[in-house]
Enzyme design. Structure first.
Site, PDB file in Angstrom:
ATOM      1  N   TYR A  19      19.991  -3.640  15.860  1.00 31.61           N
ATOM      2  CA  TYR A  19      19.921  -5.045  15.446  1.00 31.61           C
ATOM      3  C   TYR A  19      19.290  -5.885  16.556  1.00 31.61           C
ATOM      4  CZ  TYR A  19      21.545  -9.748  14.335  1.00 31.61           C
ATOM      5  OH  TYR A  19      21.603 -11.090  14.098  1.00 31.61           O
ATOM      6  N   GLU A  41      26.257 -15.167   8.718  1.00 29.86           N
ATOM      7  CA  GLU A  41      26.779 -15.879   9.897  1.00 29.86           C
ATOM      8  C   GLU A  41      28.066 -16.612   9.531  1.00 29.86           C
ATOM      9  OE1 GLU A  41      25.968 -15.528  12.954  1.00 29.86           O
ATOM     10  OE2 GLU A  41      23.950 -14.679  12.847  1.00 29.86           O
ATOM     11  N   TRP A  49      30.496 -10.045  15.324  1.00 25.18           N
ATOM     12  CA  TRP A  49      29.279  -9.804  14.563  1.00 25.18           C
ATOM     13  C   TRP A  49      29.136  -8.336  14.194  1.00 25.18           C
ATOM     14  CZ3 TRP A  49      26.416 -11.969  11.287  1.00 25.18           C
ATOM     15  CH2 TRP A  49      25.145 -11.483  10.968  1.00 25.18           C
TER      16      TRP A  49
END
Length: 191
Positions: A19, A41, A49
């Site tokens: 990522y 988000e 995350w």
């Protein structure tokens, strides 16, 4: 293992590194992907995350590829199925926020405004180039993310607080917050 210097937050996890290396901070102009990142988000609020990254494929599957047209039509039966799906974060407020955001997105589109144009107008169409040396220097929010958050809320979006908005700006390349000694910082800076 490679010898590339990366931002410390991605650690050694292969998914996190992928990522970091291929998505985070890369200027994004695809309307569906922008919608996906805004929703994810928001889903991340209060979580790490990496938790969302690990659930991302399932999110894409059960939320119709983040197609706002489809999500805006979700009914109680679909919402119930989502809230019972262990592959996503089963938080009622967050699931409803995806639907609310899809409807707000469609309202913007009806008014002739794409997410791409909307978000990138906040940075005059160019990524803000920061030069942070340590993770401690990187802000959780800025005056710009405050403005973006307020405007999104006025347009009917949910789970778009200023910290979420700044994380969105980082993820979608509106700001280059790779640390200066990270190999991606140079690659994502203008020549």
């Amino acid at each position: 293992m490679d010898n590339l210097n990366r931002c410390g937050w991605c650690g050694e996890d292969a998914l996190y590194r992928d990522y970091h290396d291929n998505e985070w901070g890369v200027p994004l102009h695809d309307n569906v992907k922008l919608f996906e990142f805004l929703c994810l988000e928001g889903a991340q609020a209060g979580l790490s995350w990496i938790t969302i990254l690990r659930k991302r494929a399932r999110y894409i599957e059960v939320f119709d590829g983040f197609n706002p047209d489809a999500i805006a039509r979700y009914d109680d039966r679909k919402i119930s199925a989502l809230l019972n799906d262990p592959g996503i974060v089963r938080n009622r407020l967050k699931v409803h926020a995806f639907i609310k955001n899809a409807r707000a997105c469609l309202d913007m589109r009806e008014a002739g405004l794409t997410l791409d144009r909307y978000f990138w107008d906040f940075v005059d169409g160019r990524p803000i180039q920061n030069a942070w040396r340590t993770l401690d220097e990187v802000p959780a929010n800025t005056g710009l993310s405050d403005r973006l958050s307020r405007d999104l809320k006025q347009r009917g979006f949910a789970f778009v607080g200023t910290t979420i908005c700044y994380a969105f700006m980082q993820a979608t390349g509106m700001v280059n917050d790779h640390l200066v000694d990270c190999y991606r910082h140079r690659q994502l800076s203008p020549a």
